[in-house]
Write a protein that holds these residues in place. Structure first.
Motif, PDB file in Angstrom:
ATOM      1  N   ASN A   1      -3.492 -30.762  43.136  1.00  0.00           N
ATOM      2  CA  ASN A   1      -4.942 -30.727  43.349  1.00  0.00           C
ATOM      3  C   ASN A   1      -5.273 -30.090  44.691  1.00  0.00           C
ATOM      4  O   ASN A   1      -4.387 -29.668  45.443  1.00  0.00           O
ATOM      5  CB  ASN A   1      -5.567 -32.123  43.165  1.00  0.00           C
TER       6      ASN A   1
ATOM      7  N   TYR B   1       0.605 -33.634  44.391  1.00  0.00           N
ATOM      8  CA  TYR B   1       1.197 -33.277  43.098  1.00  0.00           C
ATOM      9  C   TYR B   1       1.191 -34.467  42.149  1.00  0.00           C
ATOM     10  O   TYR B   1       1.437 -35.593  42.563  1.00  0.00           O
ATOM     11  CB  TYR B   1       2.631 -32.802  43.295  1.00  0.00           C
ATOM     12  N   PHE B   2       0.931 -34.183  40.888  1.00  0.00           N
ATOM     13  CA  PHE B   2       0.917 -35.233  39.871  1.00  0.00           C
ATOM     14  C   PHE B   2       1.635 -34.741  38.623  1.00  0.00           C
ATOM     15  O   PHE B   2       1.577 -33.557  38.308  1.00  0.00           O
ATOM     16  CB  PHE B   2      -0.521 -35.550  39.441  1.00  0.00           C
TER      17      PHE B   2
ATOM     18  N   GLU C   1       0.330 -38.863  35.220  1.00  0.00           N
ATOM     19  CA  GLU C   1      -0.276 -39.433  36.430  1.00  0.00           C
ATOM     20  C   GLU C   1      -1.690 -38.900  36.630  1.00  0.00           C
ATOM     21  O   GLU C   1      -2.606 -39.626  36.988  1.00  0.00           O
ATOM     22  CB  GLU C   1       0.562 -39.077  37.671  1.00  0.00           C
ATOM     23  N   TYR C   2      -1.831 -37.624  36.369  1.00  0.00           N
ATOM     24  CA  TYR C   2      -3.132 -37.023  36.608  1.00  0.00           C
ATOM     25  C   TYR C   2      -4.179 -37.551  35.628  1.00  0.00           C
ATOM     26  O   TYR C   2      -5.321 -37.808  35.980  1.00  0.00           O
ATOM     27  CB  TYR C   2      -3.053 -35.496  36.543  1.00  0.00           C
ATOM     28  N   LYS C   3      -3.715 -37.751  34.418  1.00  0.00           N
ATOM     29  CA  LYS C   3      -4.603 -38.290  33.396  1.00  0.00           C
ATOM     30  C   LYS C   3      -5.150 -39.651  33.849  1.00  0.00           C
ATOM     31  O   LYS C   3      -6.345 -39.912  33.769  1.00  0.00           O
ATOM     32  CB  LYS C   3      -3.799 -38.443  32.105  1.00  0.00           C
TER      33      LYS C   3
ATOM     34  N   LEU D   1      -5.412 -40.690  36.855  1.00  0.00           N
ATOM     35  CA  LEU D   1      -6.287 -40.512  38.012  1.00  0.00           C
ATOM     36  C   LEU D   1      -7.727 -40.188  37.612  1.00  0.00           C
ATOM     37  O   LEU D   1      -8.673 -40.736  38.168  1.00  0.00           O
ATOM     38  CB  LEU D   1      -5.736 -39.397  38.909  1.00  0.00           C
TER      39      LEU D   1
ATOM     40  N   TYR E   1     -10.529 -31.781  32.751  1.00  0.00           N
ATOM     41  CA  TYR E   1      -9.738 -31.379  33.919  1.00  0.00           C
ATOM     42  C   TYR E   1     -10.490 -30.240  34.595  1.00  0.00           C
ATOM     43  O   TYR E   1     -10.710 -29.204  33.982  1.00  0.00           O
ATOM     44  CB  TYR E   1      -8.367 -30.851  33.495  1.00  0.00           C
TER      45      TYR E   1
ATOM     46  N   TYR F   1     -10.718 -27.295  37.406  1.00  0.00           N
ATOM     47  CA  TYR F   1      -9.774 -26.528  38.220  1.00  0.00           C
ATOM     48  C   TYR F   1     -10.459 -25.345  38.881  1.00  0.00           C
ATOM     49  O   TYR F   1     -11.549 -24.933  38.495  1.00  0.00           O
ATOM     50  CB  TYR F   1      -8.588 -26.065  37.372  1.00  0.00           C
TER      51      TYR F   1
ATOM     52  N   ASP G   1     -12.122 -34.719  40.869  1.00  0.00           N
ATOM     53  CA  ASP G   1     -10.910 -34.146  41.448  1.00  0.00           C
ATOM     54  C   ASP G   1     -10.716 -32.743  40.879  1.00  0.00           C
ATOM     55  O   ASP G   1     -11.039 -32.494  39.720  1.00  0.00           O
ATOM     56  CB  ASP G   1      -9.688 -35.012  41.108  1.00  0.00           C
TER      57      ASP G   1
ATOM     58  N   LEU H   1      -8.154 -29.337  40.384  1.00  0.00           N
ATOM     59  CA  LEU H   1      -6.795 -28.805  40.404  1.00  0.00           C
ATOM     60  C   LEU H   1      -6.802 -27.363  40.890  1.00  0.00           C
ATOM     61  O   LEU H   1      -7.742 -26.619  40.637  1.00  0.00           O
ATOM     62  CB  LEU H   1      -6.197 -28.837  38.998  1.00  0.00           C
TER      63      LEU H   1
END
Ligand code: ADP
Length: 633
Positions: free
Chosen positions: A397, A402-403, A407-409, A411, A425, A427, A447, A449
């Protein structure tokens, strides 16, 4: 006494075939003959180790000599040698069961002929008008013999005196191939094919720098490393050894990221070391190819079709005795062993990456930016690799964190799920150009990416297919208020006439930008949100990006870029324009717009924050602002 005879090929035309069809690959004669010399030497070592040869092994170095005057190249070994009977058996009787049929079938495929018949030795005739074998067997009291053949099926064999055990193959180079009598030529061929053979190969003498010039020493110039890293046990190898070997393979390359030692013995034997290069951005720049060996004999460095496409980005060496030496590329690709090799390597690579990820996550993250292109390429092109890599593929991000995908899901699930339950997502591919949008999205607590890699457009597409109910949206694709639609958006309460007039007014103030079109969008975003924002629809933008990388989609590439001008009808200035224009006639609108200085200013600001205000329009904008500063003074 000289014995005469006819080589036992059932067809008389084997020599023309050798000469003619093997034309393009003449140089492999050297590889074939040196490999034979190596085999003969290794056989002797084996026999000695089993106690069946009691004599001195002595110096087993294989020597290559060029005699320019005589026009000959000699390959000389101190291996097992051959008796006259063995020459008869191994050289004269080429094991061709149905030679004619076979030659007919494969006449276009020279490699297949060589491979199938074990014509390795006969490849000497590709470059020679005459070939001699001077040999003495290791067996006690054997008679040395000289076999000679001038490229017709007739040969002679006679008894001779020879100083020591072993075989000299003497090639009388023919007129068309005089090139091979050059030292540099042989040097480069030895370097290509014989660099890692297991028996020392000497060519000429070592040179020394003495009094401003090179002079020859007495020491043999051994051109090969007989125990390259991949032939040693991994337990013996230190990082330094891997690095040194890498430099030996690719003297000019940057240091690799890390490496994998391959060692398999079932269902086929394979060893090797694969290095992960530091891939920066351009895939095409990866010129240090993987080299394929068979028992330390170089086979090829074009491994496409032999290893999975994405692995051709790796560097290093693969050695398998199961890879046939002398067959064509298409044969290799259809060979079952070779296919298994390809799958296996792909799996090994994934295992190694996973191990690194699990054991040394921090290091893995540090290397991610260099690994990313490779892993994304693998996931895009190889279904199995996708499944293996989905657990350790990372996203980064804007905070540089780093995820994994899971993990990102976790978050973003809370704040970035839209009203239909899709995970959104967000970005950016350019954090400077899209700064305004990023800023606005961050205000919403979203957030973002960073997806600025070469393959990210494709990768994002792949992830959308694979991950359930997930959408990737570039942060400038819509206003921050609408980019993740969490509830039905407020209704835009305007009449058609109001809309038409507003659109006309705004469009009249837009600069002309080549290959760019604007459409006007009306949004009810509340009175505190900026009156004008410019966005670009995710779908059409992505199509265009993909088209730039795929030849068949040029059509999209030609289309203009379309941007949306999002007008916030709740903002005081837009509300004012609506009320001032709703009763105006069409002809009056441009003049109205020209006089409405704030409108022009707001449009320019929106363009500016998208990096779209350029050239004359930018210059006008700056002048105008200077003027207004003066006025305000
Ligand atoms: P291959 O090596 O595939 O068997 P070749 O035509 O190259 O086919 O060689 C045929 C045979 O001749 C070898 O198997 C070996 O027995 C013998 N031979 C060739 N070169 C040598 C050598 N330098 N020393 C001893 N034997 C040799």
């Amino acid at each position: 006494m000289t014995q005469k005879g006819k080589i036992g090929v059932t067809t008389d035309n084997i020599f023309p075939i050798i000469k003619k069809f093997l034309y393009s690959d003449h140089e492999i004669f050297l590889r074939e003959l040196v490999s034979n010399a190596v085999d003969a030497t290794q056989k002797l070592k084996t026999i000695a180790s089993m106690g069946d040869f009691k004599g001195e092994l002595g110096d087993l170095t294989i020597h290559i000599y060029i005699d320019k005057e005589a026009g000959t190249i000699t390959i000389s070994d101190r291996g097992i040698g051959m008796t006259a009977d063995e020459i008869d058996k191994y050289i004269n009787e080429i094991a061709l069961s149905s030679a004619n049929d076979f030659l007919d079938k494969y006449k276009d495929n020279a490699h297949a002929i060589i491979g199938h018949f074990g014509l390795g030795f006969y490849s000497a005739f590709m470059v020679s008008k005459k070939v001699e074998i001077i040999t003495q067997s290791y067996q006690e009291n054997s008679q040395a013999v000289k076999w000679s053949c001038d490229g017709t099926p007739e040969y002679t064999i006679e008894k001779i005196e020879k100083e020591s055990r072993g075989t000299d193959i003497v090639l009388h180079i023919d007129d068309e191939n005089k090139d091979f009598l050059k030292k540099e030529k042989i040097e480069s061929l030895l370097n290509k094919y014989c660099k890692f053979l297991p028996i020392p190969i000497a060519f000429g003498k070592k040179q020394e720098w003495k009094e401003d010039k090179h002079v020859e020493t007495d020491e043999d110039n051994v051109i090969n490393n007989t125990t390259p890293a991949w032939t040693r046990k991994p337990t013996e190898l230190k990082d330094e050894d891997y690095m040194n070997f890498y430099r030996e393979l690719y003297p000019f390359a940057e240091e690799p990221l890390f490496w994998i030692y391959l060692n398999v013995d079932y269902p086929f034997a394979l060893t090797g070391i694969l290095y992960f290069p530091r891939i920066k951005s351009n895939i095409d720049l990866q010129r240090n190819k993987i080299q394929l060996y068979s028992n330390q004999v170089f086979v090829t460095d074009s491994v496409e079709g032999i290893v999975p496409e994405f692995l051709t980005l790796l560097h290093g060496v693969i050695d398998s005795p199961d890879i046939p030496l002398n067959v064509s590329r298409s044969y290799l690709q259809s060979d079952n062993n070779v296919k298994k090799i390809s799958n296996h390597i792909s799996k090994k690579v994934a295992d190694k990456l996973e191990e690194l990820f699990k054991k040394e996550r921090t290091q893995f993250e540090e290397k991610w930016d260099s690994l990313k292109l490779f892993i994304e390429y693998g996931m895009l092109s190889d279904e199995k690799f996708y499944d293996r890599a989905k657990g350790f593929a990372l996203v980064k991000n804007l905070d540089g964190k780093y995820f994994t995908l899971d993990e990102y899901k976790t978050l973003i699930k809370g704040n970035q799920t839209d009203k239909d339950g899709n995970l959104v997502y967000l970005y950016t591919n350019d954090k400077d150009e899209q700064y305004t949008h990023i800023d606005a999205a961050k205000e919403k607590g979203y957030d973002i990416l960073l997806m600025d890699g070469q393959l990210d457009v494709h990768w994002v597409g792949l992830l959308e297919q694979k991950l359930e109910k997930s959408r990737f949206i570039r942060v400038d694709s819509d206003t921050a208020e609408n980019i993740i639609v969490k509830e039905e958006s407020a209704k835009v309460d305007l009449t058609d006439k109001q809309k038409e007039n507003l659109e006309e007014v705004v469009k009249s103030q837009l600069p002309k930008i080549e290959k760019t079109e604007f459409s006007v969008d009306f949004k009810s975003l509340g009175k505190d949100v900026r009156p004008i924002q410019i966005t670009q629809n995710e779908f059409s933008r992505r199509m265009k990006e993909m088209s730039q990388m795929q030849p068949g989609m040029a059509f999209y590439g030609e289309m203009p870029d379309t941007y949306q001008i999002a007008l916030n009808i709740d903002s005081p200035i837009i509300a004012e324009i609506i009320s001032e224009t709703e009763t105006k006639e069409k002809e009056e609108l441009t003049q109205y717009a020209n006089e409405k200085k704030t409108l022009h200013q707001l449009i320019d600001l929106a363009l500016l924050s998208n990096g779209m205000l350029k050239g004359e329009a930018l210059s006008d904008f700056i002048k105008r602002n200077y003027e207004s500063l003066k006025e305000n003074k």
